[in-house]
Design an enzyme around this catalytic site. Sequence first.
Site, PDB file in Angstrom:
ATOM      1  N   GLU A  68       0.821  -1.221   0.000  1.00  0.00           N
ATOM      2  CA  GLU A  68       0.000   0.000   0.000  1.00  0.00           C
ATOM      3  C   GLU A  68       0.849   1.262   0.000  1.00  0.00           C
ATOM      4  O   GLU A  68       0.486   2.260  -0.643  1.00  0.00           O
ATOM      5  CB  GLU A  68      -0.967   0.017   1.185  1.00  0.00           C
ATOM      6  N   HIS A 137     -12.064  -6.022   8.059  1.00  0.00           N
ATOM      7  CA  HIS A 137     -12.836  -5.813   6.830  1.00  0.00           C
ATOM      8  C   HIS A 137     -14.137  -5.086   7.148  1.00  0.00           C
ATOM      9  O   HIS A 137     -15.170  -5.331   6.536  1.00  0.00           O
ATOM     10  CB  HIS A 137     -13.164  -7.141   6.140  1.00  0.00           C
TER      11      HIS A 137
END
Lengths: 337, 370
Positions: A68, A137
Amino acid sequence: MAKTEAPARTKINYLTALKEAIFEEFERDADLVGMGEDIGLLGGAFGVTDGLLDKFGRDRVFDMPISEAAIVGTACGLCLNGKKVMVEMQFIDFISCGFDQIVNMTATYHYRTAGEVSMPMVIRGPAGGYGGGALYHSQMNEAWFANSPGLKIVCPSTPADAKGLLKSAFRDPNPVMVYEMKELYRRRDIEEEVAVGDDAIVPIGKARVRREGDDVTIVTYGNNVYHALAAADNLASEGFSAEVVDIRSLVPLDEATIKESLAKTNRLVVVNEAPRTCGFAGEILARLAEEAFELLDAPPMRVTRLDTPVPWVKPLETFVLPSVDKITETALRACRY
Amino acid sequence: MRTGKPEDASDNVPQRPSAKLGVQDYKELLNQLYLARYFDVRLIKEKKRGRLKGTLYSSHNQEAVIVGSLFGLQPTDWISPIHRDMPAFFMKDFRSGWRNPERLGMSIQEVCAQVWGRTGSPGRARDNWSHIGSRRAHIVHSTSMLAGTIPAAAGVVLADRLRGENTVALTYNGEGSTAQGVFHEAINFAAVHKLPLVTIIENNHWAYGTPTELEYSQRDFARRADGYGIPGLIADGQDVLDVYDKVMEAVEHARSGQGPSIVECKTFRAYGHGDHDDDRAAKYRPKDEVEDGRKRDPIAVMKEQMVKLGYMTKAEAAMFAAENKGAGEVTDADFPPEVVAYMNEGVEFAVAQPEPPAEEGGMWVFAEGE
């Protein structure tokens, strides 16, 4: 694109709306490239970029390593050198791995260069709970970025807003973070007809009154817009009429629309999915307490996640997240104060 | 052994890129070493007189890394310097002429205005010291997050590649910053796409107060390249010609489409991490190590080679004796007058500039318009 009479369209879901925004803007702007994990060959973990690689090729769509920081950092360099970049976070939870590159490199670029360099970057990804996604999540971490000057933040709740805000984000010279509600991606009952091209644009920084009412203003965004609307139904059966304001953009925040509503209802409930402490609901409350104290007939109230992570199994998740019941109960307290 | 020529440094002189350099190049390189040194000692003196705020991260004794790496670049190549490489900001594209306004580097005036915190700074003195850059000059804007600009350097050359332009990016990093995750992420990505990215590791043996053996399990930081399947070169960081050779090898490798490289330049930090740390550095660094490390001054090393080649006489070499002297010992007379004059132009410009108006502190958070 010319503003022509749009032909009647079939209703589309939230995910298709995002996809349309991406394809239209990639078509419109040859400088726009996409970077993310599995966005090319796979078409994205949720399929938001399905077909993008086939249509625009390997020079526009990059399947990135699981990195990322490198994804955001490389996008930053691309923007420094004349490109515009769509960054997809596979889940918004993973954005913490690229945090430094967002808040220290990208968000500050225009400021520290006294306007020499702007960062036309869109960082978008699936966010939010209510799906049993568990700790990593389910997050709503928008407050981290609202606390980092230089980033715009939007969080659409409808297909039309998803498309319109994402299109605006692509055309903005600043880094814009788009919190997509993955639980809304394929929700059938919110499908709607959505315009094509420039007609679909929804400006960043404009709230939308989703339901009009006179007794209490419920301000929220994302998943909780639907919980607030259901709570408004509950309130109606108790004899109170609630106004529901979907802010849609957090940064910049459309305070005027909230104040207008408060002038009518004099009661404020703010809902956010993130934890209570330093969540964005607290910021809205603080601003309105400072600037619109005279409009308030009751203490402004918040409904937020508990100060906990988001747990996995349903009873636990329901326990910590805002819900229709929690919003109803809080709004009733405000109405009866 | 911490200093001296690394064992695998090439002595194969005829094949070295520097074999093509002539006497004028040598003289220019030596002058640039003087200038980088003078910039540093002048700022240390200005700071000691209380004329400057902020921290100076001295490049004293590491100038050959900056000068040698920049010397062979094309004007449109990109660089990404960090705090210890301040001379790189104004020495980029020096081949186009030190005072050429079209040169793709910053002017000495801009860099001095930045150090003095004045409006003439490229970033209007919004961030301090080395935290500047220039899109026009192809210099990535530096930050405090070490290794944090390597992905941006990968990004700028990727953008150039997508436009069909063949530029190379040179990033500067201390050996300490190679432990950052983003160092790995960026080079891994660059290797996958064979991006023209050259990562220089300035191994000065100290990450602030932490020695290399607590940073990395191997002696040579160039070995970090092995994991990416890219070349890892080692240069004698005190020898400007060896730096030039190794960096040029990496740059040509990159420009020919073969991808990134790492070039470790073994050097030595002569003083503290920053000027705030000069006295305390004696606490964590062994005295004999510091004395040994300061012995091979890059100016002296270059002079020696020039005398050997007949490019200067011993008398000429003795004329400007800036080498092997600390900032407190050296004077303007130890530097060529053109070097002192160049720096003076920057200082004079800087001190004549105002500080930015206070309200600028609230400006430029966001860009306006579409």
